[in-house]
Design a protein around this motif. Structure first.
Motif, PDB file in Angstrom:
ATOM      1  N   GLU A  96      45.391  45.882  82.713  1.00  0.00           N
ATOM      2  CA  GLU A  96      45.742  44.473  82.534  1.00  0.00           C
ATOM      3  C   GLU A  96      46.309  43.941  83.851  1.00  0.00           C
ATOM      4  O   GLU A  96      46.935  44.694  84.613  1.00  0.00           O
ATOM      5  CB  GLU A  96      46.821  44.297  81.451  1.00  0.00           C
ATOM      6  CG  GLU A  96      46.304  44.349  80.032  1.00  0.00           C
ATOM      7  CD  GLU A  96      45.344  43.214  79.682  1.00  0.00           C
ATOM      8  OE1 GLU A  96      45.542  42.082  80.160  1.00  0.00           O
ATOM      9  OE2 GLU A  96      44.375  43.463  78.951  1.00  0.00           O
ATOM     10  N   GLY A  97      46.094  42.670  84.082  1.00  0.00           N
ATOM     11  CA  GLY A  97      46.734  41.972  85.199  1.00  0.00           C
ATOM     12  C   GLY A  97      47.568  40.853  84.600  1.00  0.00           C
ATOM     13  O   GLY A  97      47.061  40.062  83.811  1.00  0.00           O
ATOM     14  N   ILE A  98      48.847  40.836  84.931  1.00  0.00           N
ATOM     15  CA  ILE A  98      49.790  39.913  84.272  1.00  0.00           C
ATOM     16  C   ILE A  98      50.588  39.165  85.339  1.00  0.00           C
ATOM     17  O   ILE A  98      50.985  39.758  86.350  1.00  0.00           O
ATOM     18  CB  ILE A  98      50.763  40.715  83.361  1.00  0.00           C
ATOM     19  CG1 ILE A  98      49.992  41.707  82.476  1.00  0.00           C
ATOM     20  CG2 ILE A  98      51.628  39.780  82.518  1.00  0.00           C
ATOM     21  CD1 ILE A  98      50.879  42.722  81.754  1.00  0.00           C
ATOM     22  N   VAL A 152      51.809  41.800  87.853  1.00  0.00           N
ATOM     23  CA  VAL A 152      51.933  43.174  87.346  1.00  0.00           C
ATOM     24  C   VAL A 152      50.540  43.729  87.092  1.00  0.00           C
ATOM     25  O   VAL A 152      49.712  43.060  86.470  1.00  0.00           O
ATOM     26  CB  VAL A 152      52.735  43.217  86.024  1.00  0.00           C
ATOM     27  CG1 VAL A 152      52.713  44.628  85.423  1.00  0.00           C
ATOM     28  CG2 VAL A 152      54.162  42.764  86.229  1.00  0.00           C
ATOM     29  N   ARG A 153      50.291  44.908  87.594  1.00  0.00           N
ATOM     30  CA  ARG A 153      49.057  45.616  87.247  1.00  0.00           C
ATOM     31  C   ARG A 153      49.463  46.805  86.372  1.00  0.00           C
ATOM     32  O   ARG A 153      50.272  47.641  86.771  1.00  0.00           O
ATOM     33  CB  ARG A 153      48.355  46.096  88.526  1.00  0.00           C
ATOM     34  CG  ARG A 153      47.121  46.962  88.317  1.00  0.00           C
ATOM     35  CD  ARG A 153      45.969  46.262  87.611  1.00  0.00           C
ATOM     36  NE  ARG A 153      45.508  45.044  88.220  1.00  0.00           N
ATOM     37  CZ  ARG A 153      44.488  44.964  89.100  1.00  0.00           C
ATOM     38  NH1 ARG A 153      43.827  46.024  89.440  1.00  0.00           N
ATOM     39  NH2 ARG A 153      44.123  43.796  89.590  1.00  0.00           N
ATOM     40  N   LEU A 154      48.913  46.825  85.176  1.00  0.00           N
ATOM     41  CA  LEU A 154      49.230  47.848  84.183  1.00  0.00           C
ATOM     42  C   LEU A 154      47.953  48.641  83.970  1.00  0.00           C
ATOM     43  O   LEU A 154      46.917  48.064  83.613  1.00  0.00           O
ATOM     44  CB  LEU A 154      49.684  47.101  82.915  1.00  0.00           C
ATOM     45  CG  LEU A 154      49.994  47.814  81.634  1.00  0.00           C
ATOM     46  CD1 LEU A 154      50.896  48.996  81.845  1.00  0.00           C
ATOM     47  CD2 LEU A 154      50.671  46.824  80.679  1.00  0.00           C
ATOM     48  N   SER A 207      33.302  36.426  87.509  1.00  0.00           N
ATOM     49  CA  SER A 207      33.560  37.863  87.698  1.00  0.00           C
ATOM     50  C   SER A 207      34.973  38.271  87.284  1.00  0.00           C
ATOM     51  O   SER A 207      35.195  39.414  86.907  1.00  0.00           O
ATOM     52  CB  SER A 207      33.269  38.277  89.138  1.00  0.00           C
ATOM     53  OG  SER A 207      34.280  37.821  89.995  1.00  0.00           O
ATOM     54  N   GLY A 208      35.915  37.329  87.309  1.00  0.00           N
ATOM     55  CA  GLY A 208      37.277  37.656  86.868  1.00  0.00           C
ATOM     56  C   GLY A 208      37.959  36.465  86.236  1.00  0.00           C
ATOM     57  O   GLY A 208      39.188  36.345  86.258  1.00  0.00           O
ATOM     58  N   ASP A 209      37.166  35.562  85.676  1.00  0.00           N
ATOM     59  CA  ASP A 209      37.707  34.311  85.109  1.00  0.00           C
ATOM     60  C   ASP A 209      36.807  33.842  83.967  1.00  0.00           C
ATOM     61  O   ASP A 209      35.626  34.193  83.922  1.00  0.00           O
ATOM     62  CB  ASP A 209      37.703  33.186  86.155  1.00  0.00           C
ATOM     63  CG  ASP A 209      38.294  33.616  87.476  1.00  0.00           C
ATOM     64  OD1 ASP A 209      39.515  33.648  87.572  1.00  0.00           O
ATOM     65  OD2 ASP A 209      37.520  33.948  88.388  1.00  0.00           O
ATOM     66  N   ASN A 210      37.356  33.000  83.112  1.00  0.00           N
ATOM     67  CA  ASN A 210      36.559  32.373  82.047  1.00  0.00           C
ATOM     68  C   ASN A 210      36.031  31.019  82.501  1.00  0.00           C
ATOM     69  O   ASN A 210      36.612  30.381  83.377  1.00  0.00           O
ATOM     70  CB  ASN A 210      37.398  32.226  80.768  1.00  0.00           C
ATOM     71  CG  ASN A 210      37.696  33.571  80.148  1.00  0.00           C
ATOM     72  OD1 ASN A 210      38.811  34.084  80.248  1.00  0.00           O
ATOM     73  ND2 ASN A 210      36.704  34.171  79.536  1.00  0.00           N
TER      74      ASN A 210
END
Ligand code: PXG
Length: 298
Positions: free
Chosen positions: A44-46, A99-101, A196-199
């Motif tokens: 996850e990226g937060i 945060v990268r989880l 690629s990393g977005d809606n």
């Protein structure tokens, strides 16, 4: 708006790794970890905005669902992992950042069998975030249509945020080869899935449209918040399959995501969107999102 945060200022110092906060140089993972060997894991990226971890509960929920989809057991509970994220952010004194989880399958052998891996490996990084330049938000971004097709629903589930991002990376490479930052990815039926990393969201005749989850998008947490904010502004939001044509002739086009937040698209495959600037609904939602994220509203 504060954008670029210098790397020096927010250099990650403490990493949470399998139950302990350790110095960055001691945060080491074996080359036999299946996350590294096979991209076998979830993440996850937060965002952290004004000292608050944005939509943490939703991110934790999505992480556990991604793990379930790939039959990965996370060895600690959702509340323990929530605590680990909070502890890491606090230990690094970060009030605006990222945060990268990550949860990997853990240590195994040189073979695919994931069940040899006894324990998942969990780590949390709290750091600054590499952002698009502010100018891109003001002027809007150009994109292309990727030829790389979104993961088939019977392959890696597109709704799972797995560590195996190569498909999206290939689309990103297509974008960069064409001197644009992002690419729209279509599904195997030719409908818009996401970037690629977005809606993807568009506006046509005052109504907002976005592809349904069945089209193969990752169900975006930023997208969900932006839809909620749009409805609060009495804007109509409809989930429906979108074609490349719909993108070419829309009035406004924007992307949402943890990294990009809300960013206007002004050109796709050489077709100019609207008057070539981010549209009024895009700008309204970008401002609303900023205020909401920083707790300046509700
Ligand atoms: N689709 C995909 C494939 C993603 O990876 C989104 C949509 C947007 O979802 P959220 O929940 O973030 O609104 C994502 C998220 C990065 C980065 O470093 C990318 C994401 C998240 C955080 C950082 O490029 N992608």
């Amino acid at each position: 708006m504060t954008r670029a945060i210098s790397k020096e200022k927010f250099m990650a110092q403490k990493i949470w790794l399998d139950g302990k906060l350790v110095d960055q140089q001691d945060a080491k993972i074996t080359v036999f970890d299946h996350g590294l060997l096979y991209g076998d894991g979830v993440f996850e990226g937060i965002r952290i905005y004004s000292g608050r971890i944005f939509e943490l509960e939703a991110h934790i929920k999505r992480l556990y669902e991604s793990a379930k989809a790939i039959r990965l057991t996370i060895s600690i509970s959702q509340s323990e992992l929530t605590g680990a994220v909070e502890e890491t952010v606090k230990a690094n004194g970060i009030s605006d950042g990222y945060v990268r989880l990550v949860v990997t399958r853990g240590v195994g052998t040189l073979g695919l069998n994931p069940f040899i891996c006894k324990n998942s490996c969990i780590f949390v990084i709290a750091d600054s975030i590499q952002l698009y330049p502010e100018e891109l938000y003001e002027k809007g971004m150009r994109v292309i249509s990727a030829t790389t097709v979104r993961n088939h629903p019977l392959a890696i589930p597109p709704q799972a945020k797995s560590l195996n991002y190569l498909n999206n990376i290939l689309a990103k490479i297509e974008a960069l080869d064409n001197d644009v930052p992002e690419a729209v990815i279509y599904n195997h039926e030719g409908y818009v899935a996401e970037a690629s990393g977005d809606n993807v969201l568009i506006v046509k005749d005052g109504v907002i449209y976005t592809p349904p989850a069945e089209a193969g998008a990752l169900p975006g947490i930023t997208q969900r918040v932006v839809i909620k904010l749009a409805r609060e502004e009495s804007l109509q939001v409809i989930e429906k399959n979108l074609t490349r044509f719909d993108l070419y002739v829309c009035d406004e086009f924007f992307l949402t995501g943890t990294a990009a937040e809300v960013i206007g698209i002004v050109e796709i495959d050489g077709r100019v969107i609207g008057d070539g600037k981010p549209g009024p609904i895009t700008s309204l939602l970008r401002n609303k999102f900023f205020q909401y994220a920083h707790g300046k509203e509700k």
